[in-house]
Design an enzyme around this catalytic site. Sequence first.
Site, PDB file in Angstrom:
ATOM      1  N   ASP A 205      -1.726 -20.415  25.510  1.00 18.55           N
ATOM      2  CA  ASP A 205      -3.081 -19.901  25.238  1.00 18.55           C
ATOM      3  C   ASP A 205      -3.967 -20.230  26.427  1.00 18.55           C
ATOM      4  O   ASP A 205      -4.038 -21.391  26.851  1.00 18.55           O
ATOM      5  CB  ASP A 205      -3.655 -20.554  23.981  1.00 18.55           C
ATOM      6  CG  ASP A 205      -2.857 -20.213  22.729  1.00 18.55           C
ATOM      7  OD1 ASP A 205      -1.989 -19.335  22.796  1.00 18.55           O
ATOM      8  OD2 ASP A 205      -3.106 -20.843  21.686  1.00 18.55           O
TER       9      ASP A 205
ATOM     10  N   ASP B 298      -4.719 -12.816  10.852  1.00 14.28           N
ATOM     11  CA  ASP B 298      -5.166 -14.200  10.828  1.00 14.28           C
ATOM     12  C   ASP B 298      -5.938 -14.427   9.542  1.00 14.28           C
ATOM     13  O   ASP B 298      -6.858 -13.656   9.227  1.00 14.28           O
ATOM     14  CB  ASP B 298      -6.069 -14.490  12.032  1.00 14.28           C
ATOM     15  CG  ASP B 298      -5.409 -14.110  13.353  1.00 14.28           C
ATOM     16  OD1 ASP B 298      -4.169 -14.153  13.416  1.00 14.28           O
ATOM     17  OD2 ASP B 298      -6.138 -13.787  14.305  1.00 14.28           O
TER      18      ASP B 298
END
Length: 243
Positions: free
Chosen positions: A14, A134
Amino acid sequence: MNIFPTFEVIPAVDVQDGEVVQLVQGERGTEKRYGDPVEAAERWIDAGAESLHLVDLDGAFEGQRENAAAIEAVVESVSVPVQLGGGIRTAADARSLLERGVDRVILGTAAVETPDIVAEISETHPDSVVVSLDAKDGEVVVEGWTEGTGLAPAEAAARYADLGAGAILFTNVDVEGRLEGIDADPVRDLVAATDLPVVASGGVATLADVRALREAGAAAVVVGSALYEGRFSLEAASKLDEE
């Protein structure tokens, strides 16, 4: 075609402000930094990674890809499949990335708000779209986990198989980045609701968590903080599939 023919543990790279970071529950300001993205990617490949999970975190929050140069450097330096998410909002963006070496694009906000984008990309690049669902408190959230949609993950997943998606990436925001363990039940429910491979993400802290997600039916598991903090090795996690 199942893009995950065998269970896979996928390291997360990330990127925020050009560096590898891990956030707690996706909140800016909680990050721990882990250095150069290319060095991190090469470390995981040396440890046996079969693919990599790249996210442009600034892109996820801002809606446009802020770390394109850092991401491109990773894609150019590795020889394993790469899936990329964060700030990909149009079919043209996705196709451009797929034509420049990204193997799978991860669409969250764009896929939830405009499902037909999945079909549009899949026409030219079959099985290349991973739809990111998500969930926070059992509700699918978008815009960097800041806005609710009113949809349950299983309800949202149902539409994407017919649109040509290659997989569903399910992140449980409630446990993401906390290193306090996973909740396998939402993953099990999602696996039961869709024929698409489900990639689980969020909260993995131990090898037992990886095992539980595999037993819940996940086709793959994305692991970030636990690997960076040395809670277990990628080699040990990957060998669970040999049990």
